[in-house]
Enzyme design. Structure first.
Site, short mmCIF file in Angstrom:
data_model
loop_
_atom_site.label_atom_id
_atom_site.label_comp_id
_atom_site.label_asym_id
_atom_site.label_seq_id
_atom_site.Cartn_x
_atom_site.Cartn_y
_atom_site.Cartn_z
N ASP A 465 3.69 -1.05 4.45
CA ASP A 465 2.22 -1.04 4.43
C ASP A 465 1.65 -2.34 5.02
O ASP A 465 2.36 -3.35 5.17
CB ASP A 465 1.76 -0.86 2.97
N ASP A 535 -5.25 7.63 3.67
CA ASP A 535 -5.31 7.66 2.20
C ASP A 535 -6.15 8.82 1.72
O ASP A 535 -6.13 9.16 0.53
CB ASP A 535 -5.92 6.35 1.67
C1 GLA Z 1 -2.35 1.59 0.67
C2 GLA Z 1 -1.62 2.84 1.09
C3 GLA Z 1 -1.49 3.77 -0.09
C4 GLA Z 1 -0.75 3.06 -1.21
C5 GLA Z 1 -1.47 1.76 -1.57
C6 GLA Z 1 -0.65 0.95 -2.54
O1 GLA Z 1 -3.67 1.85 0.36
O2 GLA Z 1 -2.28 3.46 2.14
O3 GLA Z 1 -0.81 4.95 0.26
O4 GLA Z 1 0.56 2.80 -0.79
O5 GLA Z 1 -1.69 0.95 -0.42
O6 GLA Z 1 -1.27 -0.23 -2.90
#
Ligand code: GLA
Length: 721
Positions: A465, A535
């Protein structure tokens, strides 16, 4: 596929099965572009080579240079701008030499340009593959002198489009924001420049480096899904990037140019004596069969030549990810409970998301401390991994290596390891700062920590990420002439770290995530096997996001989770089948609180996962055909056809039935007209020819309500049946 050189014209012909790209050396010894479009029968058919004049040359300061050094009388977007050690800021590039190499996979051309006075060389590279319609190009520059040269702007290349005659070009691009990535935008190109870019240090949720141009004019409609000329391309770069589409008042009626490369904004590179600098790769293609074929050509190229070869031919596993239900509340028991339900539903990979490391009880602390949380998981990861393996699944984990929370052991020990300006405050987003990956000690720390994690635990999947953009991009420890290299060095540092980890742990497959779809481009896709698309997991919103995504990128990389309903973002309530059908349009994941699902829901989910496994080779390796766009009305219809046309799957989803709209009628595409297909999924199975399915199509009168959906499976009957 071939690259040929015609000595008497000093011209090069880069040809695929259907496309040609031609340029040559003009009398003044400069490199000029001649042609990009449909492949023609003879070399002399191309303008600039035979009887037809080069359509672009009519005024030197607007000439279609193949790679424009900023110097002389030029006012269009340059490819390369430098300052020599004596402060001369004028670059005059002349053709010098070329080299052509071939093997049984690809052909590569290198054209060497040199400055008229300074010991400074530019190499232009072009590559074609024998099983692809896509052409690649990039450039490298070499300082052959004994003083440094400063690079201030450098692109991978400029592409010149042919004259649109009386019409004008239209640009299609993908833009959006968190929760709404990859929205399809269309705009007419007028005099001036349209820039698509990132200045955020990562590819960005706001835009992705992909473009498509088509044109409309009197008597000529623009391209659509199935017909019309489309020129398209994408840049492989996960740092600050730029795509500029330019139509100058002089070029009007003479074409449009697109240049793409590293964003020159706040960029500078101190090229020392003997050093070279290489640009990212710009990949581009042309088709006369509309946006649908442009996508299919680009996807096939990605499957064959971009995605890591280790996993490109294998099915992407159905995964379970615990982020939405668990957030930071990771415990051994909660993970084991979820793993049991996930395994019963048919998941093949169980992924622990954020919250397993350091003091990560919320997003306020812990980033940077890549050891298992001793309080939350006192027994480490091993018991969970063993449990997951015993259930027949692989184990995966989440990391965010390039970030640090000020509340972390790492930051307390190394407050100078982030980007910062000494006299300015350090702006936090999500309570985190960006680590300075331009520094080799930071890269070394991260490699060691992550290598240990992957060596000590049987991890076969990593979600990587990147949750905030760069701000205050200072690197005060570096010499002042090199501080602005950080934009490029960060992206190189990310690639370098990931490449080293991939080499050390070849069994691991990788997912690129950046607050959802903020790091998707052809550069990261050379290293990541899949992408966390957004997300926003609402199955209806996802239809819009996923349509845009697949215009540019291959469905096998696009991960889609089935989550709980009503959805947390907009409280939209949808059936489990609808959620599954929306997610089956790419790589399938489940991300809901499945322990709370009823027995009936679990059984339904299990059946739908099984159905996906039956057709995933079509979604992941087949050819996509878009039938009805969510942007146009009340339905989405997409099909995936096996390359040999013997099988296909069609998904039809309603968006919201409005105003007694007639039911969807979907005409299949890409089938073999004379083949008989067995059709399963609309009433009792029946048999119909490919021609009938494509001419008349199927009626979806039974999809009467909001968020209704159907999945149709077509399989060719064996001859004689
Ligand atoms: C980001 C990612 C999510 C999740 C969060 C965790 O927002 O896109 O899928 O992994 O971080 O903190």
């Amino acid at each position: 596929m071939s690259i040929k050189y015609l000595a008497e014209k000093r011209a090069w012909f880069i040809e695929t099965a259907t496309t040609a790209y031609v340029f040559g050396v003009e009398e003044g010894n400069k490199l000029l572009h001649y042609y990009w479009g449909t492949r023609l029968p003879n070399q002399t058919d191309y303008p600039g080579v035979g009887p037809l004049p080069n359509q672009y040359v009519y005024d030197t300061h607007e000439a279609a240079y193949e790679y424009l050094g900023w110097g002389g009388i030029n006012y269009t977007e340059p490819d390369l701008k430098v300052t020599f050690a004596d402060d001369v800021r004028d670059l005059v590039l002349f053709y010098h030499d070329y080299d052509l190499t071939e093997n049984n996979v690809s052909s590569e051309l290198k054209v060497v340009l040199k400055d008229a006075y300074y010991p400074f060389q530019v190499n232009l590279f072009y590559r074609v593959f024998n099983d692809s319609e896509i052409i690649e190009r990039w450039a490298s520059v070499l300082n052959l002198g004994d003083t440094p040269t400063r690079i201030e702007q450098i692109s991978s290349g400029t592409l010149h489009l042919p004259s649109p005659g009386e019409g004008g070009y239209r640009l299609t691009h993908l833009a959006g924001r968190w929760g709404a990535e990859f929205q399809v935008n269309r705009t007419n190109i007028t005099d001036g420049k349209k820039s698509l870019e990132s200045r955020r240090g990562h590819t960005s949720n706001e835009a992705t480096p992909w473009f498509a141009l088509d044109y409309a004019g009197p008597g000529r409609a623009g391209a659509d899904e199935d017909q019309g000329q489309v020129w398209f391309g994408g840049l492989g770069w996960s740092g600050n990037w730029l795509v500029t589409v330019e139509q100058s008042t002089y070029l009007k009626g003479k074409g449009v140019r697109v240049s793409s490369g590293i964003n020159p904004f706040d960029f500078s590179w101190n090229l020392k004596p003997g050093q070279s600098f290489e640009t990212p790769v710009l990949s581009f293609g042309y088709t006369s069969e509309g946006f649908g074929e442009a996508s299919r050509l680009f996807h096939r190229y990605q499957l064959r030549h971009i995605l890591p070869a280790e996993f490109a031919g294998k099915p992407r596993p159905v995964l379970y990810n615990s982020w939405e239900p668990i957030q930071f509340d990771v415990t051994e028991q909660s993970q084991m409970d979820l793993a049991e339900v996930a395994a019963r539903m048919g998941a093949e990979l169980f992924v622990i998301d954020d919250g397993w490391f350091g003091a990560r009880d919320s997003d306020h602390a812990g980033l940077g401390d890549w050891f298992v949380s001793p309080t939350k998981l006192p027994n480490g990861l091993k018991p969970i991994i063993e449990h997951v393996h015993a259930l027949g699944m692989e184990f995966g984990i989440w990391i965010e290596p390039e970030m640090v929370n000020p509340d972390s052991d790492l930051y307390r020990a190394h407050p100078d390891w982030v980007y910062y300006f000494p006299t300015r405050s350090r702006t936090e987003r999500r309570q985190q700062l960006v680590l300075n990956l331009s520094r080799t000690d930071v890269q070394a720390y991260l490699f060691e920590a992550l290598d240990k994690l992957l060596s000590e635990n049987a991890i076969s999947f990593v979600k990587w990420d990147y949750n905030r953009p760069v701000s205050e991009p200072g690197w005060p420890e570096a010499p002042s002439a090199e501080q602005r290299e950080m934009w490029v060095r960060s992206a190189q540092g990310f690639y370098n770290l990931l490449d080293r980890l991939r080499a050390a742990h070849p069994q691991v497959s990788w997912e690129s995530c950046s607050s959802g779809g903020g790091r998707v481009d052809l550069g990261v896709l050379r290293r990541a096997d899949q992408v966390w698309t957004s997300d926003n997991t609402d199955p209806y919103d996802r239809l819009f996001i996923q349509e845009g995504y697949t215009l540019a990128y291959a469905p096998r990389t696009m991960f889609c989770w089935v989550v709980d309903t009503p959805h947390w973002l907009g409280k939209r309530d949808t059936s489990l089948t609808y959620r599954f059908h929306s997610s089956m349009l790419g790589g399938l994941g489940i991300g809901g609180h499945i322990s709370n699902w009823s027995e009936e829901e679990k059984t339904t989910a299990r059946g739908l996962v099984e159905e996906y496994k039956q057709i995933r080779h079509l979604v992941q390796d087949g050819l996509i055909y878009r039938h009805l766009s969510p942007r146009d009305g009340s339905y989405t219809a997409v099909s995936y056809v096996r390359e040999d046309r013997l099988e296909a799957v069609l998904f039809v989803l309603t968006l919201g039935r409005r105003l007694a709209l007639p039911p969807a009628q979907v005409r299949l595409k890409g089938l073999n007209p004379t083949t008989l297909y067995r059709v399963e999924g609309v009433g009792e199975p029946f048999t119909l020819s490919g021609a009938a399915l494509m001419q008349h199509g199927l009626n979806f009168g039974h999809l009467k309500y909001d968020f209704d959906s159907a999945k149709i499976y077509l399989s060719a009957l064996e001859p004689g049946k």
